[in-house]
Every structure is written in C-alpha cells, then in structure tokens.
Design a protein around this motif. Sequence first.
Motif, mmCIF file in Angstrom:
data_model
loop_
_atom_site.group_PDB
_atom_site.id
_atom_site.type_symbol
_atom_site.label_atom_id
_atom_site.label_comp_id
_atom_site.label_asym_id
_atom_site.label_seq_id
_atom_site.Cartn_x
_atom_site.Cartn_y
_atom_site.Cartn_z
ATOM 1 N N UNK A 194 3.966 -5.651 -6.416
ATOM 2 C CA UNK A 194 3.009 -6.529 -5.746
ATOM 3 C C UNK A 194 1.599 -6.185 -6.197
ATOM 4 N N UNK A 195 0.800 -7.205 -6.467
ATOM 5 C CA UNK A 195 -0.619 -7.037 -6.744
ATOM 6 C C UNK A 195 -1.381 -7.606 -5.552
ATOM 7 N N UNK A 196 -2.318 -6.836 -5.019
ATOM 8 C CA UNK A 196 -3.108 -7.279 -3.879
ATOM 9 C C UNK A 196 -4.564 -7.404 -4.311
ATOM 10 N N UNK A 197 -5.045 -8.630 -4.379
ATOM 11 C CA UNK A 197 -6.470 -8.849 -4.631
ATOM 12 C C UNK A 197 -7.188 -8.636 -3.311
ATOM 13 N N UNK A 237 -3.066 -2.499 10.293
ATOM 14 C CA UNK A 237 -1.692 -2.876 10.654
ATOM 15 C C UNK A 237 -1.323 -4.227 10.058
ATOM 16 N N UNK A 238 -2.246 -5.199 10.178
ATOM 17 C CA UNK A 238 -1.999 -6.529 9.619
ATOM 18 C C UNK A 238 -1.921 -6.462 8.097
ATOM 19 N N UNK A 239 -2.867 -5.755 7.489
ATOM 20 C CA UNK A 239 -2.932 -5.670 6.029
ATOM 21 C C UNK A 239 -1.663 -5.057 5.454
ATOM 22 N N UNK A 240 -1.322 -3.851 5.892
ATOM 23 C CA UNK A 240 -0.171 -3.158 5.309
ATOM 24 C C UNK A 240 1.144 -3.813 5.705
ATOM 25 N N UNK A 241 1.172 -4.467 6.858
ATOM 26 C CA UNK A 241 2.368 -5.227 7.215
ATOM 27 C C UNK A 241 2.628 -6.352 6.232
ATOM 28 N N UNK A 242 1.563 -7.066 5.820
ATOM 29 C CA UNK A 242 1.713 -8.154 4.854
ATOM 30 C C UNK A 242 2.105 -7.620 3.475
ATOM 31 N N UNK A 243 1.518 -6.482 3.083
ATOM 32 C CA UNK A 243 1.848 -5.900 1.779
ATOM 33 C C UNK A 243 3.317 -5.512 1.725
ATOM 34 N N UNK A 244 3.787 -4.808 2.732
ATOM 35 C CA UNK A 244 5.179 -4.352 2.716
ATOM 36 C C UNK A 244 6.154 -5.516 2.861
ATOM 37 N N UNK A 245 5.769 -6.536 3.594
ATOM 38 C CA UNK A 245 6.614 -7.729 3.691
ATOM 39 C C UNK A 245 6.758 -8.391 2.323
#
Length: 328
Positions: free
Chosen positions: A118-121, A311-319
């Motif tokens: 995953x790449x996160x901008x 919590x929101x950020x890392x939840x979206x990344x791991x999802x």
Amino acid sequence: MKALFITTETNETPKYPESFACVNGNEVRHIIFHHRAIPGVLGGEALNNMLIDEAKDYKPDVIIYLGACAGNIPSVKTFAKLNSEFAPTVLMCSDAADVVSPWTYLLSQYDKAKAFSCVVAIDGNRNWEFSDRHLTLLTPIDPARYPSPPIPHAERKIPFGFAGNMGSFKAMKNGLPAGRRNLIAQMSVYGLQCRQRDDSFDPNLPHSESYQGCCDFISQTRIMPNFCETGSYERHHVKGRVVEVGLAGTMLLEQINSPAHKWFEKDVDYIEFRDTRHAKTIVAQYRDKPDETQKFGDRLRAKMMAEHTPEKFWGKVMERVNDIRAVA
C-alpha cells in the motif's frame, strides 16, 4: 500489532511511529537511516542488509517506510523482498502529487517491482498517478500532544503565529520568488511570531526546543497561516501543519489553491488567503476577536478528532493492506 518503521533522520518523521504507538495495543521499532551520503553512515548493500536483518529479528506485522526520493536510500529490490517475504510493507509519501519531483519516477519503479502493499499519500491531494489503487489521507498526529480541551482563545498569548520549518527562498522560471520563507518575512512585518521546528524529537533537548514546545506554541496561538506548496512549489497539498493547527483548536489561515477544501469547509472550518496583503486584512479583522477565532478553531478541531485521528488513519491503512493481500 507490531510495526517496523524505517525512516530518514529528518525532523518530520518521528511523529509517524508515535502516531502508530499511541493506538492501543500497538508496538513500534523505529529504524533511522541517513538519506545523505556522509562519512560513516550505512549505505548501499550494508543499509539494505541491515533492514532485512531488522525485519528477521523483530518479526513485525507491518513495515512502514518514510524516505526520500533520491540520495542514500534503500533499494527497490529490498522493499520488494520485505514486502513479499516478511510483512506487508507500506510507503508513506508526503509529495505523491508533486509530479515535478523525482517521486514520480520512483513511485513507478516501486509499482513495477510490487515493492509496497500500500502507498499512502499523506499530502491530502488525490491527484496522483496511483491514487485509484492506494490511499490519500492526512498526516497522523497523536492528539495527546495538545491540551484537551484546548486553551480558550481569550487566554492565548500569541494572536498571530507560525510554527514549522521556515523553508528557503527560491526564484521560479519567471523570476518571481517562491516558498514560504518570503511570505513569512512579509507577514512578520504585521506581527507574525515564528517558532522554528528543529530536530525537536531529541529527548535531551530542553522543553522549549522540543517538538512538544512546538505543539505548545501552536496551542497558545489564535491564528496560524499555512503555506500549501509542494517541494517543487508548482503543486499544492495539505500540510501536516493543518492537522496540528486543528488539534490545537487554532484558527487556520490557509493559502489559496490548497486541497484543504476537499477535506474541510472553507469559511466554516478555516479561512483562505490570496496573498500576504489579503492575509493582513483578515488578521486585522480577527486579531481582537478571540470569540470569533475560537469558533473557527473549535469547528476544525471537531472534524479533526472525528475523522483524522491516528485510530482512523491506521485503521484505513491496515484495511487497505488486508484487502490487497486478500486479492493477491
């Protein structure tokens, strides 16, 4: 969950592993390398092998990389190996939308090699080449750095302030100056107080020079400008400062052309300025109205806490990582 963070030594990077570690149950090992080839630092295969050895030893659930787009950086092959043999590997990129920068070529190389799951901008600008397959989010920052509830604006000591790296002067092809240092200098004439961000995560630094000192400055400021140019000064993105200002409940004065309007509501959560003359007019209008600046700060903070916490950020990344792994 265990994360192995691999980052450069720049003063912006420590807040990312901190944001991961502040989520309940998460653990972090943070590996720092120098992206500049200076005597005595690891580079080439020695750097690549060190990262592989760290992954073998730590056995992380996820590997997070925040690096540079040139210089003494790990190889594409190394990230592909980490991603395929050790743990899902994530690239966090703060200039993904800056098509003028070397990131454009490097992101293509990473994509071809399947170097990252995953790449996160993290620059809030969804206009980049691989945005349809990856994520665009805002910088994750531990809210515990800021008072909760925020300091009331009527009690704040700094009417108009800026915290961050001052940047540099640059002349564009048309000869006009670019970069925030020039704008900061112009705003200082009408009262802008500045707090330089330095190597401020060093635990040995005095509080006044630490990153917490920087957060405290923002928390004591009523109005703070932000400058939205990318590293090339030819594109625009949402700086991490926008998140910092929001968490502090400070009124954000955001530069025109910022993609902040894709995330927040202009004239409700923040005010946009066209140039430094326009900013001067806005500051004059609100300088002696703490109740009004607080309304902007409260609205921005409410949205930040509802939608952009770690919590929101890392939840979206791991999802996203799990979704990609399931398809592979």
